[in-house]
Design an enzyme around this catalytic site. Structure first.
Site, PDB file in Angstrom:
ATOM      1  N   GLN A 133      -7.457   6.731  74.142  1.00  0.00           N
ATOM      2  CA  GLN A 133      -6.093   6.996  73.683  1.00  0.00           C
ATOM      3  C   GLN A 133      -5.318   5.684  73.607  1.00  0.00           C
ATOM      4  OE1 GLN A 133      -4.554  10.825  75.825  1.00  0.00           O
ATOM      5  NE2 GLN A 133      -6.171   9.982  77.076  1.00  0.00           N
ATOM      6  N   CYS A 187       5.539  -7.102  49.103  1.00  0.00           N
ATOM      7  CA  CYS A 187       6.020  -6.221  48.030  1.00  0.00           C
ATOM      8  C   CYS A 187       7.371  -5.590  48.379  1.00  0.00           C
ATOM      9  CB  CYS A 187       4.999  -5.120  47.738  1.00  0.00           C
ATOM     10  SG  CYS A 187       5.095  -3.696  48.854  1.00  0.00           S
ATOM     11  N   HIS A 246      -5.596   7.248  68.915  1.00  0.00           N
ATOM     12  CA  HIS A 246      -4.160   7.020  68.684  1.00  0.00           C
ATOM     13  C   HIS A 246      -3.891   5.734  67.899  1.00  0.00           C
ATOM     14  CE1 HIS A 246      -3.107   9.869  72.262  1.00  0.00           C
ATOM     15  NE2 HIS A 246      -3.376  10.515  71.151  1.00  0.00           N
TER      16      HIS A 246
HETATM   17  P1  CNA Z   1      -0.459   8.083  80.987  1.00  0.00           P
HETATM   18  O1  CNA Z   1       0.096   9.419  80.754  1.00  0.00           O
HETATM   19  O2  CNA Z   1       0.480   6.950  81.191  1.00  0.00           O
HETATM   20  O3  CNA Z   1      -1.452   8.213  82.233  1.00  0.00           O
HETATM   21  C1  CNA Z   1      -2.098   7.109  82.799  1.00  0.00           C
HETATM   22  C2  CNA Z   1      -2.784   7.584  84.069  1.00  0.00           C
HETATM   23  O4  CNA Z   1      -3.600   6.519  84.537  1.00  0.00           O
HETATM   24  C3  CNA Z   1      -1.839   7.964  85.181  1.00  0.00           C
HETATM   25  O5  CNA Z   1      -2.199   9.253  85.643  1.00  0.00           O
HETATM   26  C4  CNA Z   1      -2.063   6.892  86.259  1.00  0.00           C
HETATM   27  O6  CNA Z   1      -1.991   7.404  87.558  1.00  0.00           O
HETATM   28  C5  CNA Z   1      -3.462   6.425  85.947  1.00  0.00           C
HETATM   29  N1  CNA Z   1      -3.730   5.028  86.282  1.00  0.00           N
HETATM   30  C6  CNA Z   1      -2.926   3.947  86.057  1.00  0.00           C
HETATM   31  N2  CNA Z   1      -3.540   2.823  86.433  1.00  0.00           N
HETATM   32  C7  CNA Z   1      -4.757   3.192  86.918  1.00  0.00           C
HETATM   33  C8  CNA Z   1      -5.858   2.460  87.478  1.00  0.00           C
HETATM   34  N3  CNA Z   1      -5.843   1.128  87.576  1.00  0.00           N
HETATM   35  N4  CNA Z   1      -6.946   3.166  87.900  1.00  0.00           N
HETATM   36  C9  CNA Z   1      -6.968   4.524  87.808  1.00  0.00           C
HETATM   37  N5  CNA Z   1      -5.956   5.252  87.280  1.00  0.00           N
HETATM   38  C10 CNA Z   1      -4.874   4.594  86.833  1.00  0.00           C
HETATM   39  O7  CNA Z   1      -1.418   7.630  79.786  1.00  0.00           O
HETATM   40  P2  CNA Z   1      -2.369   8.508  78.866  1.00  0.00           P
HETATM   41  O8  CNA Z   1      -3.308   7.551  78.243  1.00  0.00           O
HETATM   42  O9  CNA Z   1      -2.883   9.700  79.555  1.00  0.00           O
HETATM   43  O10 CNA Z   1      -1.332   9.012  77.772  1.00  0.00           O
HETATM   44  C11 CNA Z   1      -1.606   8.948  76.482  1.00  0.00           C
HETATM   45  C12 CNA Z   1      -0.705   7.950  75.723  1.00  0.00           C
HETATM   46  C13 CNA Z   1      -0.385   6.673  76.431  1.00  0.00           C
HETATM   47  C14 CNA Z   1      -1.454   7.516  74.520  1.00  0.00           C
HETATM   48  O11 CNA Z   1      -0.772   7.945  73.390  1.00  0.00           O
HETATM   49  C15 CNA Z   1      -1.527   5.985  74.534  1.00  0.00           C
HETATM   50  O12 CNA Z   1      -1.409   5.480  73.235  1.00  0.00           O
HETATM   51  C16 CNA Z   1      -0.388   5.585  75.370  1.00  0.00           C
HETATM   52  N6  CNA Z   1      -0.401   4.234  75.971  1.00  0.00           N
HETATM   53  C17 CNA Z   1      -1.369   3.323  75.680  1.00  0.00           C
HETATM   54  C18 CNA Z   1      -1.347   2.061  76.265  1.00  0.00           C
HETATM   55  C19 CNA Z   1      -2.421   1.065  75.916  1.00  0.00           C
HETATM   56  O13 CNA Z   1      -2.925   1.055  74.796  1.00  0.00           O
HETATM   57  N7  CNA Z   1      -2.829   0.230  76.869  1.00  0.00           N
HETATM   58  C20 CNA Z   1      -0.337   1.730  77.164  1.00  0.00           C
HETATM   59  C21 CNA Z   1       0.674   2.678  77.441  1.00  0.00           C
HETATM   60  C22 CNA Z   1       0.597   3.933  76.843  1.00  0.00           C
END
Ligand code: CNA
Length: 239
Positions: free
Chosen positions: A103, A152, A121
């Protein structure tokens, strides 16, 4: 046997692993997630909710405000792959991992060397003119000011799926096929709250579903193994 040893054993037994990940995979590269402890959603931006700013209706109505937020909070020029990205690339090289469904939009899996990556995404590395479809790279947007314009005159839009936009059907079909055929599905760093992506969990048919996340998710009870720890620590153990 502790959870991490159990995870290592499952990986060793498998040769058709699929990884499905989210923003938590890149927090250890210095990119904040949305809903984690330092997530972007915790604070308003110029008095607006981030989830409102990154929606298609907002983009169409207030492109200048959208690009201000986008450059400020979603582009990370110096981000480098984390241990998790690098170990996943190695697993693919060893023939154990068949694909990554992410994602994330940051391109770090490819930077780590992963080949079969489905970015459901989109990606900050692809940007297209909304009028003539000319391609522009990451730096074009990062270095622009105001509303980025094509030669353009059209607006250059990131190939990133905003709220209220639909996902690419071909990417979804490829993801479904990968997950349905996997012998092990590792889900990591995603709160599993964004649909239809979260529905991928139910497609897996095997008995090695591993959820690795710092916090609990509403899918924990479906997993064969849940590890509530940092991805970096868990993947480091595979090296
Ligand atoms: P989210 O909803 O922000 O969830 C992230 C999850 O990861 C949370 O439950 C955290 O507790 C967990 N987490 C954070 N750091 C760690 C770690 N080091 N180890 C283990 N677990 C961890 O993000 P999702 O991806 O579920 O949500 C989807 C969205 C977020 C998508 O549309 C992405 O495009 C979007 N997004 C992407 C980025 C990126 O490309 N790096 C950054 C921020 C958001």
């Amino acid at each position: 046997m502790n959870e991490i040893n159990k995870f290592i054993e499952m990986v060793e037994e498998s040769d058709n692993i699929v990884f499905f990940g989210g923003a938590g995979v890149s927090t250890e590269s210095g990119i904040p997630d949305f809903r984690g402890v330092n997530g972007l959603y915790l604070n308003d931006y110029d008095g607006l909710k981030p989830e409102e700013i990154i929606s298609r209706p907002f983009f169409d109505r207030y492109p200048e405000k959208f690009y201000k937020f986008y450059r400020d909070k979603m582009l990370f020029k110096n981000a480098k792959p984390s241990t998790t990205h690098l170990v996943l690339a190695k697993l693919e090289e060893r023939g154990k991992l068949k694909g990554i469904v992410t994602q994330n939009i940051d391109g770090l899996h490819q930077m780590a060397g992963s080949k079969n990556v489905i970015e459901i995404h989109g990606s900050v590395h692809r940007n297209y003119c909304m009028t003539c479809h000319k391609f522009y790279d990451f730096n074009f947007i990062a270095d622009s000011t105001g509303i980025p314009r094509c030669e353009c005159g059209g607006i250059v839009k990131p190939d990133v799926v905003l709220y209220n936009e639909s996902l690419n059907e071909n990417d979804i079909n490829k993801s479904i096929s990968l997950i349905q055929n996997a012998d092990m599905l590792i889900i990591g760093g995603t709160s599993l709250t964004v649909y239809p992506a979260a529905g991928f969990v139910d497609l897996y048919r095997g008995n090695k579903l591993v959820l690795i996340n710092k916090s609990e998710t509403s899918f924990d009870s479906k997993a064969d193994l849940v590890i509530n720890d940092s991805l970096g620590k868990v993947f480091e153990a595979l090296t």
